[in-house]
Each structure stands twice: as structure tokens, then as C-alpha cells.
Write a protein that holds these residues in place. Structure first.
Motif, PDB file in Angstrom:
ATOM      1  N   PRO A 158      31.582  39.554  43.428  1.00  0.00           N
ATOM      2  CA  PRO A 158      32.532  39.236  42.544  1.00  0.00           C
ATOM      3  C   PRO A 158      33.257  40.656  42.208  1.00  0.00           C
ATOM      4  O   PRO A 158      32.740  41.514  42.567  1.00  0.00           O
ATOM      5  CB  PRO A 158      31.695  38.884  41.433  1.00  0.00           C
ATOM      6  CG  PRO A 158      30.157  39.258  41.495  1.00  0.00           C
ATOM      7  CD  PRO A 158      30.039  39.534  43.068  1.00  0.00           C
ATOM      8  N   PRO A 159      34.345  40.447  41.631  1.00  0.00           N
ATOM      9  CA  PRO A 159      35.353  41.778  41.585  1.00  0.00           C
ATOM     10  C   PRO A 159      34.454  42.311  40.366  1.00  0.00           C
ATOM     11  O   PRO A 159      33.863  41.977  39.397  1.00  0.00           O
ATOM     12  CB  PRO A 159      36.654  41.393  40.902  1.00  0.00           C
ATOM     13  CG  PRO A 159      36.612  39.784  41.309  1.00  0.00           C
ATOM     14  CD  PRO A 159      35.334  39.554  41.284  1.00  0.00           C
ATOM     15  N   SER A 160      34.684  43.915  40.255  1.00  0.00           N
ATOM     16  CA  SER A 160      34.123  44.768  39.473  1.00  0.00           C
ATOM     17  C   SER A 160      34.955  44.408  38.243  1.00  0.00           C
ATOM     18  O   SER A 160      36.148  44.270  38.152  1.00  0.00           O
ATOM     19  CB  SER A 160      34.178  46.189  39.872  1.00  0.00           C
ATOM     20  OG  SER A 160      35.394  46.477  39.929  1.00  0.00           O
ATOM     21  N   ALA A 161      34.576  44.695  36.956  1.00  0.00           N
ATOM     22  CA  ALA A 161      34.911  44.200  35.675  1.00  0.00           C
ATOM     23  C   ALA A 161      35.941  45.157  35.578  1.00  0.00           C
ATOM     24  O   ALA A 161      37.299  44.484  34.801  1.00  0.00           O
ATOM     25  CB  ALA A 161      33.998  44.579  34.540  1.00  0.00           C
ATOM     26  N   ASP A 162      36.332  46.346  35.840  1.00  0.00           N
ATOM     27  CA  ASP A 162      37.412  47.043  35.355  1.00  0.00           C
ATOM     28  C   ASP A 162      38.721  46.611  36.251  1.00  0.00           C
ATOM     29  O   ASP A 162      39.612  46.661  35.847  1.00  0.00           O
ATOM     30  CB  ASP A 162      37.086  48.562  35.675  1.00  0.00           C
ATOM     31  CG  ASP A 162      36.834  48.952  37.093  1.00  0.00           C
ATOM     32  OD1 ASP A 162      36.200  48.091  37.566  1.00  0.00           O
ATOM     33  OD2 ASP A 162      37.198  50.128  37.659  1.00  0.00           O
ATOM     34  N   VAL A 163      38.365  46.115  37.376  1.00  0.00           N
ATOM     35  CA  VAL A 163      39.461  45.549  38.239  1.00  0.00           C
ATOM     36  C   VAL A 163      40.036  44.128  37.818  1.00  0.00           C
ATOM     37  O   VAL A 163      41.141  43.841  37.734  1.00  0.00           O
ATOM     38  CB  VAL A 163      38.866  45.287  39.690  1.00  0.00           C
ATOM     39  CG1 VAL A 163      40.180  44.747  40.464  1.00  0.00           C
ATOM     40  CG2 VAL A 163      38.728  46.742  40.263  1.00  0.00           C
ATOM     41  N   ILE A 164      38.989  43.511  37.359  1.00  0.00           N
ATOM     42  CA  ILE A 164      39.578  42.085  36.492  1.00  0.00           C
ATOM     43  C   ILE A 164      40.215  42.444  35.307  1.00  0.00           C
ATOM     44  O   ILE A 164      41.303  41.909  35.125  1.00  0.00           O
ATOM     45  CB  ILE A 164      38.179  41.433  36.353  1.00  0.00           C
ATOM     46  CG1 ILE A 164      37.103  41.245  37.488  1.00  0.00           C
ATOM     47  CG2 ILE A 164      38.608  40.045  35.567  1.00  0.00           C
ATOM     48  CD1 ILE A 164      35.949  40.274  36.877  1.00  0.00           C
ATOM     49  N   ASP A 165      39.794  43.406  34.549  1.00  0.00           N
ATOM     50  CA  ASP A 165      40.577  43.869  33.370  1.00  0.00           C
ATOM     51  C   ASP A 165      42.145  44.473  33.634  1.00  0.00           C
ATOM     52  O   ASP A 165      43.090  43.531  32.956  1.00  0.00           O
ATOM     53  CB  ASP A 165      39.890  44.986  32.670  1.00  0.00           C
ATOM     54  CG  ASP A 165      38.652  44.469  32.246  1.00  0.00           C
ATOM     55  OD1 ASP A 165      38.389  43.235  31.737  1.00  0.00           O
ATOM     56  OD2 ASP A 165      37.812  45.244  31.486  1.00  0.00           O
ATOM     57  N   ALA A 166      42.158  45.086  34.574  1.00  0.00           N
ATOM     58  CA  ALA A 166      43.441  45.696  34.941  1.00  0.00           C
ATOM     59  C   ALA A 166      44.253  44.612  35.732  1.00  0.00           C
ATOM     60  O   ALA A 166      45.258  44.393  35.381  1.00  0.00           O
ATOM     61  CB  ALA A 166      43.349  46.641  36.173  1.00  0.00           C
ATOM     62  N   ALA A 167      43.825  43.548  36.581  1.00  0.00           N
ATOM     63  CA  ALA A 167      44.523  42.183  36.922  1.00  0.00           C
ATOM     64  C   ALA A 167      45.103  41.505  35.989  1.00  0.00           C
ATOM     65  O   ALA A 167      46.193  41.072  35.873  1.00  0.00           O
ATOM     66  CB  ALA A 167      43.698  41.657  38.231  1.00  0.00           C
TER      67      ALA A 167
END
Length: 891
Positions: free
Chosen positions: A130-139
Motif C-alpha cells: 500500500p502507499p505510504s500515508a504521507d504520499v496518500i495525503d499529498a495525492a
């Protein structure tokens, strides 16, 4: 999910921390990491039994966005763009909530991306990521859905058919346990679906049918808005044969009669024209823009040769959407942040650095030539500090609150839509500045020359922001000019090209200054663009102006207060060496208008130091260092509103254990030397040491209080060394008997393992066998590699008995691989007969790329390296580029 929202997560969190405390691998405990699984691990995963789960949740919902209008006549919005990007350099070892390095892949061209695939997964680390949480947030902040990756590797890269079979196992009722887990992970972590990449050979038509059933099951049970993308690899007969187009061989993985099997398909790279794919999609009743024609830019980036006409025929609608494999080329080939952002700009915008003018960019016109920028800036307040998501320091309101470098993409602002769209005077340069910041770690810098009567109009943001009677816009800046020579511009959606300007009048005196402008006159309109106009009635040379914040808000909302978080606590702190602490921190929100939370540490002098920030309600402080001999530490959590107003802090305090006595330890650069040859001794005592006393039997000097003394010995012989480490709590004495051998034979010491016979517990491939760790080469990817569960071992037969004095291990980073792949824990054993072994070296916490171990002179013919923890994260593959054994032949 309803119970989770009401506080069940709290029990999960502390249960998870308790589980960590019981883990047998406590010596390897580190900050929480982003998840990665093999099928069996996925099937057994639940948030309740995963101690890292609460740290891996995104807290930012997927934003909405629009095209509205375009600045480039070539750009279109029918075809979409997907990026398959390695946003972290490794699958394992990725911090859940950002790291301490300034140079990080803070990708920021979200405005051209319609879908992001978090590219990760390997046979040695885990294949479901799964994507790392910080990348999900940025996206999500930019309105971009992001998918996790399910990667079944080719067998040559460690792929196993059993992994595929595990994933495709059905229950008696026809449901798929692995599919349920994929959907559960996506819902819990807050991302938007999965990219399925099946490249493991060995399947047949039954396998293909099972995979289609699996994909249809995902379609039937996924949440609204989730997407499943299929990669053009396995065909309907179960073989792995890339079609490079939508054909009869692979089309059933997209659409099978009336069944929607996948939401989209990524087509492999070896194509010239996609007219046939366009036709096939229409035949199936699917949009051709559900097909993403792939281009592979991993190796050559903007130098990649692409048959653009095969996707975007001149004067016609695009034939398919575009898929970009590994645009992280820009980061991977850059050594500085400035170089990374320059390469990113060229990749996405082209050499012109102007998204409105791409005609003359050459063969690589940039994505702005083909795709209209989209904006997620549609609600007030809108605040930007031009914070790229990493920094050399951290500032709040222009004050440096931490000098520690950092990265956290959860904190990345929506960055300027156009980089850089300048009209009029071109002598004004505009770019990011990582040496000056108002909030976070960066700002935008204007510099160069303002030309008389030739103003420079810099269009920054595309927006769709509603204006009310109390709406205001503010600009925070500092400049070396006597007057700002600047205006703030806005245009409106009924005429995006027509701007109105507001004079910036306040003098800066090289300090951060805020000027505010009322928009009441334009109430009931919507802002379409935000810009800056730089002008002067005479030439202004060598000026610098930094823009630290642009804020658009409703005045009444700005005046609203924000409540402090409550129920803050820490639990199950793990202390290390008496002066470091791993602190899991948690709290509950008491306000809905929260952008994120800042965490501060109160220092013994009552000043406050910034230690991190997150939009989550948990944060993990890793290796927090004790301040001197303080007995307790107080942490403060501050809620930050969407208008960037701060709450009162909520404090939580924890106690340190008694201050420890020192632990003496030392080494030397050599243990065998010729008479008169210098030996450099290295103090490795614990950090709490305040005073040292060295005693060198037979050496000059005989006694030393230096940190790392240099000693010579005049007579041949064998000598002991003693080190006494002292502090206010006591002392520690360590004597290494017969440590130093002084002999004329020292001149014969060399790497006696070079090109000797070697064996190992396993190998990744014939080109990564044991012998390649002893060939004297660190370049050309010459290494020993072993897959599977550790420990792994590597053994060399020196051919005769040697007097051994030193070992040198060159780990992954020495060969050009990521630091995260350096061996963390290992042992070295020696033997005279290959049967009876003695441990010579044991290491549990290595991070270095090259390890050197001088030992007391030891006779041996065989040397064996045990790799107990192969990497800094969860990757189980050993990687040793060279293993040197230094000594001389016994007479």
C-alpha cells in the motif's frame, strides 16, 4: 468503521504498542514503517494485530478538481495520465510519517496526473504494497487518486507461483479472502484501489480464469470511487506475454462480455501506434481512455524516444490515455534538491519552463503540452507557504523552530499550478528557495532584474474559489528592496485571462511582512487564477524577494479560535542506553477545522523545539535524545487550523530512567603493526562518557586522555590496552588483552580472501554467487546476493592457515544500492578446520556502507559471515559486494 471513528482505534493503538513490547525482535525496534506483505502475511493482517497500522492511515480525503480552462492550446483533458512512480527508494524501511533527510522524492506535479500508482514490491521485501500515508495525503490534497501495488515478479526475479495461487484461493462460497484483505487495507489506510501486475510464469488457462474471477470480485465489492488497474502481462491462456496493445489475448482482463473486469489497463511499452487498441476498446463498449499506453522513462527520462504520434495524432483526438513508468527518474538521477526540481520541471513542462509555450521544446515537449493542468483549489481558506514537503530546517511564522533536516509529504502544500508562467519581462527569475521559509522548509524566490516599464507577470495558481463579502487575500513576503515593487493579481472564472491587481505597499526591511487586500468588490465571483506582478519605473538589478505565504480566506472564519487536542498520552516508551527514547504519542481531536498537528519539545531552558507534525492523531518520536541529565521531558501538541491559526498546547510529560554510568569500548584501525608504525585508537564508549583514560602497555604514550589517540610501539611483542570511561555516575574499565601485535610481518598483510574458493547458503542468480563477494570488484554490480529467510551465510576457504587481523565488508550502498539495503546485523566466525568455529565479530546495529573490524591476531583457514538481518527494513535478501579478510600467511 463506525466504531473505529468513535474511538476503538485508541484500544487498537495501545494494544499494538503492547504487542511491539512483546516482539522477539526488540533489538531491531525502530520507528513505524509503511506496510509491505507477502500473500500469507496479507491474509493474516488486521489493523488490530499490526502495531504500525494507526501510523499508516491517511487523514486527508480525496479532493475534487477541475480543468476549468487551459493555457496551452495543444493540451487536452479527454485522455488521462497515470504515473507508476517509486515515490520511496525501497519497499521496506519506509518511515510511516516522514523522515530526517532533506533530499526526498517530494513529487509535486500532481496537476498533470489523473492517477498515481505507488510503484513498489520485490521478492525480497514483499509483493503487496500500500502507499505510504504521507504520499496518500499529498495525492489526495491535490485531488489525485492513488493505488497500491500487487506485484507478482517474474521467476527470474524471485517470483513464486505459490504466491499467485495463495492470492487466488477461493472459499467454498466463491469469495476470495485475499481480495477482501486488499479492500480492507485500502479502506483502512485511506487509499483508492490497487494496480495488479501478474508477471510470474507457470500459469495456465485455469489460472487466467481464476484471475478474472478475482478481478470481478474486486469490482463487485470495492467501495465507491475505488479503482482496479490491470497490467498487460498475463494473457487469457495464463501465459505471460506482453501484448503492448488491447488485443483478443488480453482484452478479457478489462471487459469480459457484460462484466467489467478492471477499471483500466496499463499497456506495455513496445508499440508504435495505438489505433488498434482504440478500435478494440470501442468494440468492447469501453472508453479508449481506460487504456493507458505505457512509456518507460526509468533509464533515460527526458531523453526517452517516444512515438508520440501513435498516441496523440496531430489534429485528432488522442487514441488512448498515457501511462508513464518510473517518472521518479528525475529524483533517482539527481544529487541535490535543486537538480531534482530542475529535472522534474523539464520532464513535466519542457525546456521552456513555461507550460503555455511548449512548441519549441524539442522531441520532449513535456506533459504540459498534452495535458491541461487540473486544480483542487476550490474551497476557502486556501493557504500556501510553497512548502515542498522537506527542508533543511523547520520554521513557523518565519522563526526557525528546528535545525533538523526533515521530509514529510503530508505537509506539502498544493504548489503552483504553472512553473513558471511568466509574461512580459523575462529578466525576473522565479523558483523555490530552500534557504528561506516562512512556514516549513521553503518559499518562492523572485530575483534578477526588474526592467523599467516592462513588468513581469507571474501566473501561479489555477483556482475555483468563491468570494464572499468578507473574503480577503494576504501576501507575506520579505525583500531587499526599499519598496516591494509588486502587486497581487487575481482573475475570475468568467474571464480567466483578465486580471485585477492590488498594490503591495508595506515596506519589508528584509523582515517577513504581511499585506492584506479586501475582495468585497468582487463578491459572488469565483477566483480563477492568482498571480504576482513585478514592476518598476526604472531598472532594478540584483533584487531578491521571497514569498512566504499567500492566503485567501473569509475574515470571520479567520477570527474563529481552534480548540486544543485532548487526552494526550504516551505509553510503552522504549529507552535505549538511558539517553534515547522511542515515544509513541497519541491524542484526540477536539476540533473539526484542523489542518494538522505540530509537536514540540520543551527544552531545559524553557524554549520549545519542533519535533514533528502530522494530520494524524498519533505520532511516533524515534530516538528522542535526552537533554543533558534531565529527569523528565514535556511534549506539547498544537492543533493548526486550515487558516493556520494555532491552538493552545496540550502537554504530556514522561520520566527518564536514572542517568547511566558509561560503558567503555574501543577499537583500532589495525591490531598488527610494524615497530614504529602509528596505530589510531578509536573511542567507542557510550555517549554519556565525560572523561577518558587510556593505558597502553609498551606504547608511546603510555597514558592518554585524548578521544582518539595515536600510539606507536618500538619493540616487537604482544600488548594489552585498557580504557577507563568515567562520568558523574561512575566508571567502566575495559581491558583487551593481547590486542596489539608488533611484528615485522605486518608488511605482508593483504586481503588473503581475494579470488579464493567460496560457498554460501544460497544465491539470487548465477551472476550473484558467493565467489562474486571475493573478486575485488565493487562496481559492475558484482556481489553475492541471497534470497529467502535469514540468517544467510557466506564462507571462504583461504586455502591455508593465515594470521588474520582485520575484516572489511562492503554492503549494498558501497555498490550503489540504497542505504536501506545495508546489512544491519551480522556475525563473523573463524575456523581452522571448517568444523569448529569461533565468533570473532558480532554487530546488531550497522547502518554504514563499509564496515571495518580489526581483531586480535587470530589463526584460521576458514571465515564465515552470518547475515542475521540483511537490511535496515524488512527486505530479507542479503547483499554483500565484497568481503575482505586481511592477514598474512603463517610460516
Amino acid at each position: 468503521m463506525k466504531n473505529m471513528k468513535k474511538g476503538y482505534w485508541w484500544l487498537v493503538f495501545f494494544l499494538g504498542i503492547f504487542i511491539v513490547g512483546l516482539s522477539p525482535n526488540t533489538s531491531y525496534a525502530k520507528q513505524p514503517e509503511s506496510s509491505y506483505w507477502y500473500p500469507e502475511q496479507l491474509l493474516n493482517w488486521t489493523p488490530e494485530n499490526d502495531p504500525n497500522a494507526v501510523f499508516n492511515r491517511s487523514q486527508i480525503p480525496l479532493g475534487k478538481r477541475e480543468v476549468l480552462y487551459k493555457v496551452n492550446d495543444h493540451a487536452q483533458s479527454e485522455a488521462k495520465l497515470v504515473a507508476l512512480s517509486a515515490l520511496n527508494p525501497t519497499t521496506s524501511g519506509v518511515p510511516s510519517q516522514g523522515g530526517k533527510e532533506f533530499l526526498a522524492n517530494t513529487f509535486s506535479y500532481w496537476q498533470y496526473v489523473d492517477l498515481m500508482v505507488y510503484w513498489a514490491g520485490s521478492a525480497g521485501e514483499g509483493i503487496i504494497v500500500p502507499p505510504s500515508a504521507d504520499v496518500i495525503d499529498a495525492a489526495h490534497k491535490n485531488g489525485v487518486p492513488i493505488l497500491g501495488n500487487v506485484f507478482f515478479p517474474p521467476t527470474v526475479y524471485g517470483g513464486k507461483v505459490e504466491w499467485l495461487n495463495q492470492m487466488l484461493t477461493e472459499r467454498e462460497d466463491g469469495s476470495f479472502p485475499a481480495a477482501d484483505k486488499l479492500l480492507e487495507a485500502a479502506r483502512y489506510n485511506g487509499f483508492d484501489g490497487w494496480f495488479i501486475n501478474q508477471e510470474t510464469e507457470g500459469g495456465d488457462s485455469k489460472t487466467a480464469q481464476k484471475m478474472k474471477d478475482f478481478l470481478v470480485y474486486l469490482q463487485q465489492h470495492k467501495s465507491e470511487g475505488m479503482q482496479i488497474m490491470w497490467y498487460d502481462s498475463m494473457t487469457k491462456d495464463g501465459k505471460v506475454r506482453w501484448q503492448n496493445a488491447l488485443t483478443d489475448h488480453n482484452s478479457s482482463f478489462l471487459q469480459d462480455g457484460g462484466s467489467r473486469v478492471s477499471d483500466s489497463m496499463f499497456l506495455n511499452f513496445w508499440w508504435r501506434d495505438q489505433q488498434s487498441s482504440f478500435n478494440k476498446a470501442q468494440e468492447l463498449g469501453r472508453s479508449p481512455y481506460d487504456l493507458f499506453t505505457g512509456i518507460d522513462v526509468e533509464a533515460n527520462g527526458t531523453g526517452t524516444n517516444v512515438a508520440w504520434e501513435g498516441i496523440f495524432p496531430e489534429g485528432k483526438a488522442p487514441l488512448t490515455s498515457l501511462g508513464i513508468y518510473r517518472p521518479d527518474w528525475a529524483f533517482k538521477t539527481a544529487s541535490t534538491m535543486e537538480e531534482f526540481y530542475q529535472k522534474e520541471n523539464e520532464f513535466w513542462v519542457g525546456k521552456s519552463k513555461n507550460p503555455a509555450a511548449t512548441n519549441n521544446n524539442g522531441s520532449w515537449k513535456g506533459m504540459a503540452n498534452y495535458f491541461a493542468a487540473k486544480t483542487a483549489i476550490q474551497e476557502l481558506p486556501f493557504v500556501t507557504h510553497f512548502n515542498t514537503g522537506s527542508g533543511k530546517f523547520f520554521t513557523t511564522d518565519g522563526k526557525t523552530v528546528s535545525k533538523q533536516s526533515w521530509n514529510n509529504r503530508s505537509l506539502q502544500d498544493i504548489l503552483p499550478t504553472w512553473r513558471w508562467l511568466k509574461e512580459g519581462g523575462q529578466a525576473v527569475d522565479v523558483d523555490f528557495d530552500w534557504d528561506t521559509a516562512y512556514y516549513g522548509g521553503s518559499s518562492v524566490k523572485l530575483s534578477g532584474t526588474i526592467e523599467a516599464d516592462n513588468p513581469t507577470h507571474i501566473k501561479l495558481y489555477k483556482t475555483n474559489l468563491p468570494i464572499q463579502k468578507d473574503t480577503e487575500i494576504s501576501l507575506t513576503y520579505k525583500t531587499d528592496l526599499k519598496k516591494p515593487n509588486m502587486k497581487v493579481g487575481v482573475s475570475f472564472t468568467d474571464n480567466p485571462g483578465q486580471f485585477v491587481f492590488f498594490d503591495v505597499k508595506k515596506q519589508s526591511d528584509q523582515q517577513w511582512t504581511t499585506d492584506t487586500f479586501k475582495l468585497k468588490k468582487y463578491s459572488d465571483k469565483k477566483i480563477a487564477a492568482i498571480s504576482l506582478l513585478v514592476e518598476s519605473d526604472k531598472d532594478v538589478k540584483d533584487f531578491t524577494t521571497n514569498i512566504g505565504e499567500i492566503k485567501i480566506y473569509n475574515k470571520q472564519e479567520k477570527q474563529d479560535s481552534i480548540h486544543a487536542p485532548n487526552n494526550a498520552r504516551v505509553n510503552e516508551i522504549e529507552f535505549n542506553k538511558g539517553i534515547y527514547a522511542d515515544v509513541p504519542l497519541a491524542w484526540k481531536a477536539s476540533d473539526t477545522n484542523v489542518s494538522h498537528y505540530e509537536i514540540y519539545r520543551k527544552l531545559p531552558n524553557n524554549e520549545k523545539e519542533f519535533v514533528g507534525a502530522t494530520p494524524n492523531q498519533v505520532y511516533y518520536l524515534s530516538n528522542l535524545k535526552r537533554g543533558g541529565k534531565e529527569s523528565s521531558t514535556t511534549l506539547e501538541i498544537v492543533a493548526v487550523s486550515k487558516e493556520f491559526k494555532r491552538s493552545e498546547p496540550t502537554a504530556v510529560t514522561f520520566d527518564w530512567p536514572p542517568y547511566p554510568k558509561p560503558e567503555a569500548n574501543f577499537g583500532a584501525d589495525k591490531t598488527v603493526a610494524a615497530p614504529g608504525q602509528e596505530i589510531h585508537f578509536l573511542n567507542r564508549s557510550s555517549e554519556v562518557t565525560e572523561e577518558l583514560e587510556w593505558q597502553f602497555e609498551g606504547g608511546t604514550p603510555a597514558v592518554s586522555h585524548e578521544e582518539n589517540p595515536v600510539v606507536t610501539y618500538e619493540k616487537e611483542g604482544v600488548y594489552s590496552v585498557t580504557l577507563i570511561a568515567k562520568n558523574s555516575e561512575g566508571e567502566s574499565v575495559l581491558t583487551k588483552k593481547a590486542m596489539i601485535t608488533i611484528s615485522e610481518a605486518a608488511k605482508d598483510i593483504k586481503n588473503v580472501a581475494l579470488n579464493k574458493t567460496a560457498i554460501a547458503s544460497g544465491q539470487c542468480s548465477p551472476t550473484e554467487a558467493a565467489k562474486f563477494a571475493f573478486d575485488g570488484k565493487v562496481t559492475d554490480n558484482s556481489k553475492w546476493c541471497a534470497l529467502g529467510n535469514p540468517p544467510h551465510w557466506l564462507q571462504v576457504d583461504l586455502g591455508a592457515q593465515y594470521a588474520i587481523s582485520k575484516f572489511v565488508i562492503r554492503h549494498a550502498e558501497a555498490g550503489g544500492e540504497p542505504q536501506a539495503f545495508n546489512t544491519q546485523a551480522y556475525r563473523i566466525e573463524v575456523s581452522k578446520d571448517g568444523e569448529n568455529w569461533t565468533e570473532a565479530v558480532k554487530v546488531t546495529d550497522n547502518t554504514a556502507s563499509v564496515s571495518e573490524h580489526s581483531i586480535t591476531l587470530t589463526n584460521a583457514r576458514y571465515v564465515r559471515l552470518w547475515v542475521d538481518k540483511p537490511t535496515q527494513g524488512g527486505d530479507t535478501a542479503a547483499r554483500i559486494f565484497e568481503f575482505e579478510v586481511h592477514g598474512y600467511l603463517n610460516p
